[in-house]
Write a protein that holds these residues in place. Structure first.
Motif, PDB file in Angstrom:
ATOM      1  N   HIS A 562     -10.230   3.096  -0.824  1.00  0.00           N
ATOM      2  CA  HIS A 562     -11.300   4.790  -0.242  1.00  0.00           C
ATOM      3  C   HIS A 562     -12.264   3.980  -0.759  1.00  0.00           C
ATOM      4  CE1 HIS A 562     -12.695   8.704  -1.274  1.00  0.00           C
ATOM      5  NE2 HIS A 562     -12.488   8.663   0.381  1.00  0.00           N
ATOM      6  N   SER A 563     -12.419   2.664  -0.592  1.00  0.00           N
ATOM      7  CA  SER A 563     -13.691   2.543  -0.465  1.00  0.00           C
ATOM      8  C   SER A 563     -14.762   2.207  -1.755  1.00  0.00           C
ATOM      9  CB  SER A 563     -15.292   3.388   0.500  1.00  0.00           C
ATOM     10  OG  SER A 563     -14.548   3.163   1.957  1.00  0.00           O
ATOM     11  N   CYS A 564     -13.553   2.408  -3.024  1.00  0.00           N
ATOM     12  CA  CYS A 564     -13.785   2.299  -4.051  1.00  0.00           C
ATOM     13  C   CYS A 564     -14.727   3.438  -4.477  1.00  0.00           C
ATOM     14  CB  CYS A 564     -14.332   1.449  -4.865  1.00  0.00           C
ATOM     15  SG  CYS A 564     -14.075  -0.710  -4.104  1.00  0.00           S
ATOM     16  N   ILE A 565     -14.427   4.719  -3.834  1.00  0.00           N
ATOM     17  CA  ILE A 565     -15.205   5.997  -4.459  1.00  0.00           C
ATOM     18  C   ILE A 565     -13.690   6.414  -5.553  1.00  0.00           C
ATOM     19  CG2 ILE A 565     -15.635   7.415  -4.040  1.00  0.00           C
ATOM     20  CD1 ILE A 565     -17.181   6.292  -1.647  1.00  0.00           C
ATOM     21  N   GLY A 566     -13.387   7.007  -6.286  1.00  0.00           N
ATOM     22  CA  GLY A 566     -12.962   7.740  -6.995  1.00  0.00           C
ATOM     23  C   GLY A 566     -12.143   9.224  -6.650  1.00  0.00           C
ATOM     24  N   MET A 567     -11.496  10.026  -7.488  1.00  0.00           N
ATOM     25  CA  MET A 567     -11.137  11.196  -6.579  1.00  0.00           C
ATOM     26  C   MET A 567     -12.447  11.853  -7.952  1.00  0.00           C
ATOM     27  SD  MET A 567      -8.761  11.552  -5.777  1.00  0.00           S
ATOM     28  CE  MET A 567      -8.010  13.540  -5.342  1.00  0.00           C
ATOM     29  N   ARG A 575     -13.518  -0.774 -11.858  1.00  0.00           N
ATOM     30  CA  ARG A 575     -12.945   0.320 -11.578  1.00  0.00           C
ATOM     31  C   ARG A 575     -11.482   0.098 -10.894  1.00  0.00           C
ATOM     32  NH1 ARG A 575     -13.284   7.079 -12.456  1.00  0.00           N
ATOM     33  NH2 ARG A 575     -14.082   6.265 -10.124  1.00  0.00           N
ATOM     34  N   ILE A 576     -11.008  -0.364  -9.702  1.00  0.00           N
ATOM     35  CA  ILE A 576     -10.106  -0.906  -9.062  1.00  0.00           C
ATOM     36  C   ILE A 576      -9.610  -1.698  -9.190  1.00  0.00           C
ATOM     37  CG2 ILE A 576      -9.593  -0.939  -7.175  1.00  0.00           C
ATOM     38  CD1 ILE A 576      -9.420   1.488  -6.831  1.00  0.00           C
ATOM     39  N   ALA A 577     -10.197  -2.660 -10.169  1.00  0.00           N
ATOM     40  CA  ALA A 577      -9.989  -4.058  -9.848  1.00  0.00           C
ATOM     41  C   ALA A 577      -8.993  -4.109 -11.867  1.00  0.00           C
ATOM     42  CB  ALA A 577     -11.149  -5.065 -10.361  1.00  0.00           C
ATOM     43  N   ARG A 578      -9.852  -2.932 -12.507  1.00  0.00           N
ATOM     44  CA  ARG A 578      -8.858  -2.598 -13.923  1.00  0.00           C
ATOM     45  C   ARG A 578      -7.693  -2.162 -13.390  1.00  0.00           C
ATOM     46  NH1 ARG A 578     -12.241  -0.873 -18.424  1.00  0.00           N
ATOM     47  NH2 ARG A 578     -10.118  -1.701 -19.496  1.00  0.00           N
ATOM     48  N   VAL A 579      -7.471  -1.662 -12.868  1.00  0.00           N
ATOM     49  CA  VAL A 579      -5.782  -0.535 -12.192  1.00  0.00           C
ATOM     50  C   VAL A 579      -5.207  -1.958 -11.455  1.00  0.00           C
ATOM     51  CG1 VAL A 579      -4.374   0.992 -10.431  1.00  0.00           C
ATOM     52  CG2 VAL A 579      -7.130   1.378 -11.576  1.00  0.00           C
ATOM     53  N   ILE A 580      -5.770  -2.764 -11.008  1.00  0.00           N
ATOM     54  CA  ILE A 580      -4.750  -3.440  -9.979  1.00  0.00           C
ATOM     55  C   ILE A 580      -4.365  -4.525 -11.160  1.00  0.00           C
ATOM     56  CG2 ILE A 580      -4.739  -5.941  -8.613  1.00  0.00           C
ATOM     57  CD1 ILE A 580      -6.638  -3.853  -7.427  1.00  0.00           C
ATOM     58  N   ALA A 581      -5.940  -5.487 -12.070  1.00  0.00           N
ATOM     59  CA  ALA A 581      -5.352  -5.869 -13.239  1.00  0.00           C
ATOM     60  C   ALA A 581      -4.080  -6.186 -13.963  1.00  0.00           C
ATOM     61  CB  ALA A 581      -6.372  -6.541 -13.916  1.00  0.00           C
ATOM     62  N   ARG A 582      -3.713  -4.493 -14.241  1.00  0.00           N
ATOM     63  CA  ARG A 582      -3.116  -3.525 -15.331  1.00  0.00           C
ATOM     64  C   ARG A 582      -1.794  -3.725 -15.307  1.00  0.00           C
ATOM     65  NH1 ARG A 582      -6.494   0.805 -18.068  1.00  0.00           N
ATOM     66  NH2 ARG A 582      -8.367  -0.134 -18.750  1.00  0.00           N
ATOM     67  N   LEU A 782      -7.608   7.982 -10.912  1.00  0.00           N
ATOM     68  CA  LEU A 782      -8.988   8.844 -10.361  1.00  0.00           C
ATOM     69  C   LEU A 782      -9.815   7.185  -9.659  1.00  0.00           C
ATOM     70  CD1 LEU A 782     -10.515   9.646 -13.940  1.00  0.00           C
ATOM     71  CD2 LEU A 782     -10.592  10.807 -12.396  1.00  0.00           C
ATOM     72  N   ALA A 783      -9.103   6.769 -10.206  1.00  0.00           N
ATOM     73  CA  ALA A 783     -10.155   5.234  -8.741  1.00  0.00           C
ATOM     74  C   ALA A 783     -10.052   5.530  -8.075  1.00  0.00           C
ATOM     75  CB  ALA A 783      -9.345   4.043  -9.409  1.00  0.00           C
ATOM     76  N   SER A 784      -8.835   5.923  -6.807  1.00  0.00           N
ATOM     77  CA  SER A 784      -9.027   6.234  -5.509  1.00  0.00           C
ATOM     78  C   SER A 784      -8.063   7.052  -5.058  1.00  0.00           C
ATOM     79  CB  SER A 784      -8.239   4.557  -4.800  1.00  0.00           C
ATOM     80  OG  SER A 784      -7.929   5.323  -3.833  1.00  0.00           O
ATOM     81  N   ASP A 785      -8.544   7.382  -3.518  1.00  0.00           N
ATOM     82  CA  ASP A 785      -7.051   8.491  -3.288  1.00  0.00           C
ATOM     83  C   ASP A 785      -5.679   8.475  -3.005  1.00  0.00           C
ATOM     84  OD1 ASP A 785      -7.492   7.470  -1.504  1.00  0.00           O
ATOM     85  OD2 ASP A 785      -8.232   9.097   0.211  1.00  0.00           O
ATOM     86  N   HIS A 786      -5.704   7.447  -3.185  1.00  0.00           N
ATOM     87  CA  HIS A 786      -3.954   6.980  -3.126  1.00  0.00           C
ATOM     88  C   HIS A 786      -3.405   5.658  -3.999  1.00  0.00           C
ATOM     89  CE1 HIS A 786      -3.558   6.198   1.436  1.00  0.00           C
ATOM     90  NE2 HIS A 786      -4.403   6.472   1.179  1.00  0.00           N
ATOM     91  N   ARG A 787      -2.034   5.556  -4.928  1.00  0.00           N
ATOM     92  CA  ARG A 787      -2.516   5.108  -6.382  1.00  0.00           C
ATOM     93  C   ARG A 787      -1.222   3.628  -5.832  1.00  0.00           C
ATOM     94  NH1 ARG A 787       0.975   9.334 -10.725  1.00  0.00           N
ATOM     95  NH2 ARG A 787      -0.454  10.782 -10.526  1.00  0.00           N
ATOM     96  N   PRO A 788      -1.890   2.865  -6.713  1.00  0.00           N
ATOM     97  CA  PRO A 788      -0.878   1.008  -5.866  1.00  0.00           C
ATOM     98  C   PRO A 788       0.704   1.318  -5.852  1.00  0.00           C
ATOM     99  CG  PRO A 788      -1.981   1.408  -7.997  1.00  0.00           C
ATOM    100  CD  PRO A 788      -2.348   2.784  -7.580  1.00  0.00           C
ATOM    101  N   LEU A 789       1.245   1.066  -4.952  1.00  0.00           N
ATOM    102  CA  LEU A 789       2.775   0.465  -4.956  1.00  0.00           C
ATOM    103  C   LEU A 789       2.402  -0.332  -5.206  1.00  0.00           C
ATOM    104  CD1 LEU A 789       5.486   1.545  -4.509  1.00  0.00           C
ATOM    105  CD2 LEU A 789       4.780   0.485  -2.401  1.00  0.00           C
ATOM    106  N   VAL A 790       4.044  -0.753  -6.567  1.00  0.00           N
ATOM    107  CA  VAL A 790       3.584  -2.430  -7.051  1.00  0.00           C
ATOM    108  C   VAL A 790       5.448  -2.680  -6.988  1.00  0.00           C
ATOM    109  CG1 VAL A 790       3.796  -3.774  -9.208  1.00  0.00           C
ATOM    110  CG2 VAL A 790       2.143  -1.836  -8.695  1.00  0.00           C
ATOM    111  N   ALA A 791       5.475  -3.516  -6.341  1.00  0.00           N
ATOM    112  CA  ALA A 791       6.777  -4.071  -6.326  1.00  0.00           C
ATOM    113  C   ALA A 791       6.831  -5.600  -6.630  1.00  0.00           C
ATOM    114  CB  ALA A 791       7.386  -4.543  -4.738  1.00  0.00           C
ATOM    115  N   THR A 792       8.562  -5.398  -7.363  1.00  0.00           N
ATOM    116  CA  THR A 792       8.708  -6.752  -8.011  1.00  0.00           C
ATOM    117  C   THR A 792       9.621  -7.438  -7.344  1.00  0.00           C
ATOM    118  OG1 THR A 792       8.228  -6.632 -10.575  1.00  0.00           O
ATOM    119  CG2 THR A 792       9.385  -8.275 -10.713  1.00  0.00           C
ATOM    120  N   LEU A 793       9.155  -8.751  -6.815  1.00  0.00           N
ATOM    121  CA  LEU A 793      10.662  -9.361  -5.799  1.00  0.00           C
ATOM    122  C   LEU A 793      11.298  -9.806  -5.958  1.00  0.00           C
ATOM    123  CD1 LEU A 793       7.997  -8.847  -2.566  1.00  0.00           C
ATOM    124  CD2 LEU A 793       9.470  -7.307  -3.626  1.00  0.00           C
TER     125      LEU A 793
END
Length: 822
Positions: A562-567, A575-582, A782-793
């Protein structure tokens, strides 16, 4: 429409924010530091060891901290307090980077010749004046609450050097004070409700103390002390901290004293001490929520303890006389005794912390004992398990040895340490003599968790210029801990319980390189300065831990940012990068990235996120107007090459002004073979999505001869599982969320209340899914209007070698200028 509605809600919340109006009414200035930079709220739980924290978490006494560990991607670290294991020494190392700034909580001042205690304003000011000459203050331009030192804070409250509220709040007019009470009604109600509860518990404690023969006056004084420290001071610190968060101060440090106060009184494992942890947990929760809803600055909340406590027996109770009287006897040459003359009970830290609240009545009621300045008389500083002997005049070497050995042999002192003029240290115990620091491991036990650092720290303590000619310790390996003060819980000594503190930090916090697994206050200081942008170092840890995964596992994340614009309306690529890093991914597929756009501060968001994650990236712009770009990207720490990046066909027809859509295809090398990964973002309308999926399934993308073997198609499809496009894709590929056994598919949009599953990961070529996650943390919401989807493959065991793909003559063509690699 939804974006405008959310903006309206954000604006309304800010205008109705209690802290905002209170700040304005009290005419408190906002932070002068750039409010877009990271901020830090540090909460110290005074005296809580890591073992007692573990017990509290197991019992459910600190449910919010348990939630931080389970849902908010926080990590619990062991921290070594150093010696002495006392708040002034720990805060000096944390705030100024100076180790062993004081030898103990009580000692003789080299300037005045008086015994001082670090809750005394003059003593704290003198020590901090020295510290300011030696190190950069951590709390510069910030605030401090209930700390031994101000740490260079612009505003200090309830500290020895600044009793009561700071001047900015004390200067508020009566109307603002009334507003302070009204806007903090929850805290006011807590105070009014809990005060009677704590009063009843204090009276019960008072009765138990009298039944055990304790001093009536001291027991009576502890009743208001317990109530004031455990409830009133804590709530005032929370109110002030929330105001400072709203103002955007860069760093805020709050010390919560209740547990330590009760531990001194009844012991660290007592029910009274653990009762206070419930209130402390609630206070942390309120501060954490305030920090994560701050109107400007992006705050991290770090929770740590300065030291632990150990249940200890009072030397006075064991021997029937004080350690000062024992020293008197030895100096008088008495080898046997019929019993010394009755003396007063030893000192205790209890009741004196209530003076931090300020006010003349508190100072008179809980006045501080003042020792005489006559350096010709024997002085013994003994406020805890570390005591210092200051004899009248200098003792010779023989006299020091005699004094140390007799205190151990005849008077039950566990450890007595002497030093000669060259600084060489010798220790006496009931089991023998030790040369220090060489024999430190033998003195404290080789199994001590911090045995590698104890020798240096013990030498620093004993050689401190304000330590006495003799240093007395209340513990050595194999002995039961004692304290020279009147208390049941003690700290400052070297027991594992006293020196084992903790730090609860976000999992992606960068920590300095160090030759050990645990932290010490100096490491926490360096990490805080780095977080605030005031220091840089080569970190020991990376935000993405690259480890060899078992059974050919791979973790992928797809995330519409969402262009890194949070809710909350805040713009933050970090902040987006931190969500991903975790989520600890290997491959990241991002949609809706801005590069060079004015609305996002002309920042290259793809590059910023990739740099934070230490990954390479390929970005494809679907919109490119002059220097402004908007599009999608794939990031990875694995070797990868761009195969194709292109726009997907729009709906035909004149006058179509729909947003362009595209896809990025990379080949990622895993264990010598390549996996095909395609990231896309489809249109909003069913017709265009259908045409775009047909294109992706055709010969230019998934149907291309080079798109063989393991294949991953992911992104924001703007389509639910029952849509036509998802059905078309499932005819060719597997939907990761459906394929995972015993898994209930999770929605990803919108982030605060996920109601739709429009972000997908499709798999082909034998790739299996072993786990699915959509982070539930506050940051992810908060970080975006979507939540990340994480898959372990899990990749197929026998994967065809496609490493020669780059040399094939039929490789897909790339659009000019579509490849952007960091």
């Amino acid at each position: 429409m939804f974006r405008h509605f959310r903006a309206f809600l954000r604006l309304s919340r800010r205008r109705l924010n209690r802290a905002h109006w209170l700040t304005r009414a009290m005419k408190l200035p906002d932070s002068a530091v750039d409010s877009t930079r990271p901020g830090l709220v540090m909460i110290q739980v005074d005296g809580l060891s890591r073992p007692e924290l573990a017990l509290a978490l197991e019992r459910g006494e600190m449910p919010f901290l348990k939630r931080l560990l389970r849902r908010e991607s926080c990590k619990l670290h062991t921290m070594y307090s150093g010696l002495p294991a006392a708040t002034p020494a720990v805060q000096a190392e944390l705030f100024y980077g100076v180790r062993t700034a004081v030898p103990a909580f009580s000692f003789r001042s080299s300037g005045s010749g008086k015994l001082v205690r670090m809750y005394e304003p003059e003593a704290a000011e003198q020590v901090e004046a020295r510290l300011e000459q030696e190190g950069e203050p951590l709390l510069a331009q910030g605030s401090a609450y209930s700390d031994n030192f101000t740490g260079g804070a612009a505003e200090a409250h309830f500290c020895p050097a600044a009793l009561g509220w700071g001047p900015s709040i004390r200067a508020a007019n009566p109307n603002a004070t009334f507003l302070l009470l009204i806007t903090n009604l929850y805290s006011l109600v807590r105070i009014l409700v809990l005060l009677p509860v704590e009063l009843v518990l204090a009276l019960v404690d008072f009765g138990r103390g009298l039944a055990k023969g304790r001093n009536f006056l001291k027991e009576l004084k502890f009743v208001p002390t317990r109530v004031a420290i455990c409830i009133l001071l804590r709530e005032l610190c929370v109110i002030g901290g929330r105001i400072d968060i709203n103002r955007g101060l860069p760093i805020i440090h709050i010390n919560l004293l209740g547990y330590d106060e009760q531990s001194h009184r009844r012991g660290p494992a007592s029910r009274f001490a653990h009762w206070t942890l419930k209130g402390i947990d609630d206070a942390i929760a309120r501060l954490w929520r305030a920090a994560h809803s701050a109107p400007g600055r992006h705050y991290d909340v770090w929770i740590y303890s300065d030291h632990g406590q150990h249940h200890a027996s009072s030397y006075h109770k064991l021997q029937g006389y004080s350690v000062k009287e024992a020293v008197d006897l030895v100096l008088a040459g008495l080898e046997t005794r019929s019993g010394p003359a009755p003396g007063g009970a030893p000192e205790t830290v209890e009741t004196h912390r209530v003076r931090l609240l300020g006010g003349g009545r508190f100072q008179r009621l809980f006045s501080v004992f003042q020792s005489g300045p006559d350096s010709e008389e024997l002085q013994v500083a003994s406020l805890g398990p570390v005591a210092f002997v200051y004899p009248p005049g200098d003792l010779g070497a023989t006299q020091r040895v005699f004094l140390a050995s007799e205190l151990v042999r005849a008077h039950g002192v566990p450890v007595a340490i002497t030093r000669d003029q060259k600084g060489a240290l010798r220790a006496w115990t009931a089991t023998g003599e030790f040369a220090l620091p060489r024999d430190t491991a033998s003195l404290f036990g080789r199994s001590h968790p911090f045995v590698a650092e104890l020798p240096d720290d013990l030498a620093r303590l004993c050689n401190h210029p304000e330590a006495g000619e003799l240093v007395l310790l209340g513990w050595h390996a194999g002995a039961k801990p004692i304290t020279f003060a009147e208390e049941n819980g003690s700290h400052a000594g070297a027991t594992p319980q006293e020196t084992t503190a903790f730090a609860l930090l976000p999992s992606d916090t960068l920590l300095p390189d160090r030759p050990r697994d645990y932290l010490r206050p100096l490491d926490l200081r360096e990490a805080a300065l780095q977080h605030l942008g005031r220091r840089s170092f080569a970190p020991r840890n990376k935000r993405i831990q690259v480890v060899e995964k078992p059974s050919r596992q791979l973790r992928i994340v797809t995330y519409n940012v969402h262009s890194c614009i949070g809710m909350d309306g805040k713009l933050s690529a970090r902040r987006i990068a931190r969500v991903i890093a975790r989520t600890q991914p290997d491959i990241v597929a991002l949609q809706e990235l801005d590069v060079g756009r004015s609305r996002s501060g002309h920042e290259n968001q793809a590059q910023v996120i990739a740099h934070y994650l230490t990954m390479e990236h390929h970005f494809h712009p679907v919109i490119h107007v002059e220097n402004e770009q908007y599009g999608d990207a794939i990031l990875s720490h694995l070797p990868m090459r761009l195969v194709k990046a292109a726009c997907l066909p729009p709906v035909p027809g004149p006058g179509s002004r729909r947003e362009p859509r595209g896809a990025v295809w990379v080949a990622v090398e895993v264990m010598g073979t390549e996996i095909q990964v395609i990231n896309t973002h489809l249109g909003l309308w069913p017709g265009e999505r259908l045409r775009q999926v047909q294109e992706l399934l055709g010969r230019n993308w998934l149907g291309h001869p080079d798109c063989q073997g393991p294949v991953i198609l992911c992104g924001d499809f703007n389509a639910t599982p029952g849509s036509a496009v998802c059905r078309m894709l499932r005819a060719r590929l597997d939907d990761a969320q459906i394929e995972l056994a015993s898994h209930r598919p999770r929605n990803t949009f919108s982030s605060n209340i996920p109601a739709a599953r429009i972000d997908h990961i499709f798999l082909g070529g034998g790739v299996e899914v072993t786990a699915i996650d959509t982070p539930q943390s506050q940051l992810a919401r908060l970080a975006s209007d979507h939540r990340p989807l994480v898959a372990t493959l899990k990749l197929p065991v026998a994967m065809p070698d496609t490493s020669a793909m780059s040399s094939t003559s039929g490789a897909p063509a790339q659009e000019p200028g579509s490849k952007v690699a960091s």
